[in-house]
Design an enzyme around this catalytic site. Structure first.
Site, PDB file in Angstrom:
ATOM      1  N   GLU A 226       0.834  -1.213   0.000  1.00  0.00           N
ATOM      2  CA  GLU A 226       0.000   0.000   0.000  1.00  0.00           C
ATOM      3  C   GLU A 226       0.865   1.257   0.000  1.00  0.00           C
ATOM      4  O   GLU A 226       0.482   2.279  -0.582  1.00  0.00           O
ATOM      5  CB  GLU A 226      -0.973  -0.010   1.190  1.00  0.00           C
ATOM      6  CG  GLU A 226      -1.942  -1.196   1.218  1.00  0.00           C
ATOM      7  CD  GLU A 226      -2.718  -1.400  -0.085  1.00  0.00           C
ATOM      8  OE1 GLU A 226      -2.928  -0.418  -0.821  1.00  0.00           O
ATOM      9  OE2 GLU A 226      -3.105  -2.552  -0.377  1.00  0.00           O
ATOM     10  N   GLU A 255      -0.356  -0.423  -9.874  1.00  0.00           N
ATOM     11  CA  GLU A 255       0.039  -1.712  -9.295  1.00  0.00           C
ATOM     12  C   GLU A 255       1.525  -1.985  -9.517  1.00  0.00           C
ATOM     13  O   GLU A 255       2.150  -2.703  -8.733  1.00  0.00           O
ATOM     14  CB  GLU A 255      -0.831  -2.834  -9.885  1.00  0.00           C
ATOM     15  CG  GLU A 255      -0.799  -4.140  -9.123  1.00  0.00           C
ATOM     16  CD  GLU A 255      -1.481  -4.093  -7.755  1.00  0.00           C
ATOM     17  OE1 GLU A 255      -2.082  -3.069  -7.391  1.00  0.00           O
ATOM     18  OE2 GLU A 255      -1.395  -5.105  -7.029  1.00  0.00           O
TER      19      GLU A 255
HETATM   20 ZN    ZN Z   1      -2.437  -2.983  -5.177  1.00  0.00          ZN
END
Ligand code: ZN
Length: 460
Positions: A226, A255
């Site tokens: 995160e 991502e």
């Molecule tokens: Zn992620």
């Protein structure tokens, strides 16, 4: 939210969406855009106009009442999914999922305007990506990952760490690791929640993480993941604050940041050297003999049903399963009534054992309930992009491992900020990865990295 409030919340979401949709698709926006002389703008100005036009064109294609209906039904479906998952009862969720699928197909057809529905959906999360390009990328990945998985699982499994691990101490270490990775707590915070999450942008980017007394890696690596998302948002040029360029450019690029922080950096042998010492200080005996054994425990490959808990070798296989099923749902080749059986058959074929209950299978992810079709592949694209960026990072910072072994990530995170994060939405996803890594994105670097790493760890 109280469970009884779901219907009211759905109506509220529909009302808000109606207002937003009317503003987003206001015909005057077309006039305003036409009056702009894009040639007179600097590259950032041109990108702003490009993004505003993109959002406007998208909004204009979807009828307002359909947008409102989707907001309402997905809001209600989320609660029904959570209850069905609790009860392991797919049949209880199927009727509302059927509604969601029908509405999303209608939206996809409106967006595609005669083109491919799934491509139109992908474009919401990864602009420029197509189903055909995914087929090429995943077609290259799948046989390599299937072979690597089989070879690794054939070897003895390394020992895991042994707890229990004090949960307050885990949170303390998680906050420290977040800082080590450059997360700015002056513009963010770390809290505990059911699901790890990153939200916000610009001057207010917050994350959540979770703890498990038996498995400290759940907390520590969720936090690093995160923090990767949050660092991207925090790293964007402040000149773009609260503009269309002031957010991460796509879910895949987002991502890539969380993955490279979590995996290529956080799960590296070098960083494990430092983390092993920190954890031994915090928790005493971890049940593993040394940093080598700790590294093996961090990177343990084992059977499991759950995507979010999957290791680097198996993760992308979980995504390929979802991609094929959701694409078939969107094209109409698969019906919701047959979805659970299709999931279970595919899982058994790919992983070699049967799904034991719906919460370990088709009900494990929230995405479809909230209408996120076309989102799952961006997780794997993030892995692919991270592989490309990692190659370039290693070339740019030759002594990276020496630094990571001392718990110093500044050179790595600084390189990512300089080459990728600061640009926000300035460049299209494939373009920013190519600019930063020096090559058009392909799966090659990721696959080489995985074969090297797990080949060495498991002697295969
Ligand atoms: Zn992620």
């Amino acid at each position: 939210m109280p469970p009884g409030a779901a219907t009211q919340r759905g109506a509220e979401m529909a009302a808000i969406e109606s207002v937003l949709h009317a503003r987003r698709s206001d015909a005057r926006i077309a006039d305003w855009l036409d009056e702009i002389d894009a040639g007179a703008l600097d590259p950032a100005g041109q990108a702003q106009v490009r993004e505003i036009r993109r959002a406007f064109e998208r909004a204009r294609k979807v009828p307002g009442d359909l947008a409102a209906r989707i907001a309402q039904v997905t809001s209600e479906a989320q609660g029904k999914w959570a209850a069905a998952r609790q009860d392991d009862d797919f049949a209880a969720f199927a009727p509302v999922l059927e509604e969601v699928v029908a509405l999303k197909r209608e939206e996809g057809a409106a967006l595609a305007a005669g083109g491919d529905i799934y491509d139109a959906m992908l474009d919401d999360y990864e602009p420029g990506m197509t189903g055909a390009a995914l087929d090429r990328i995943f077609g290259e990945m799948r046989p390599v990952l299937v072979d690597l998985r089989a070879a690794v699982l054939d070897q003895p499994m390394p020992k895991g760490v042994r707890g229990p691990f004090d949960e307050a101490a885990q949170m303390e270490l998680a906050r420290r690791i977040a800082t080590v990775f450059g997360y700015d707590l002056g513009h963010g915070r770390v809290d505990k929640a059911v699901h790890p999450f990153s939200s916000g942008s610009g001057l207010d980017v917050r994350i959540t993480t979770r703890t498990s007394a038996e498995d400290p890696f759940n907390c520590l690596y969720s936090t690093i993941h995160e923090v990767g998302h949050a660092a991207y948002e925090q790293g964007i040029d402040r000149a773009y604050l609260l503009t269309p360029l002031g957010r991460g450019v796509s879910m895949g690029v987002h991502e890539s940041q969380s993955r490279i922080y979590e995996n290529q950096i956080g799960r590296s042998r070098a960083f494990c050297e430092w983390l092993y010492a920190q954890m031994t200080d915090a928790f005493g005996d971890l049940g593993v003999a040394n940093a080598d054994a700790f590294y093996a425990a961090v990177n343990r490959v084992q059977n499991g049903y759950i995507r979010t808990e999957a290791d680097e070798v198996q993760y992308n296989l979980h995504i390929m399963l979802r991609l094929d099923l959701e694409r078939a749902l969107m094209t109409g080749d698969l019906q919701v009534a047959d979805l659970e059986a299709a999931w279970n058959d595919r899982f058994a074929a790919d992983f070699g054992y049967q799904v034991d209950k719906a919460s370990d299978g088709v009900l494990q992810d929230v995405h479809w309930s909230v209408g996120l079709f076309g989102y799952f592949p961006t997780y794997s694209l993030g892995n692919v992009y991270a592989g490309c960026l990692h190659d370039a990072l290693r070339a740019a910072v030759p002594d990276l491992d020496d630094q990571l072994a001392r718990g110093e990530t500044a050179a790595a995170t600084g390189w990512l900020r300089e080459n990728l994060q600061q640009h926000g939405g300035l460049y299209a996803p494939a373009e920013i990865i190519e600019r930063a890594s020096g090559q058009a994105p392909t799966a090659g670097p990721l696959l080489r990295y995985l074969k090297d790493k797990f080949g060495t760890l498991y002697g295969v």
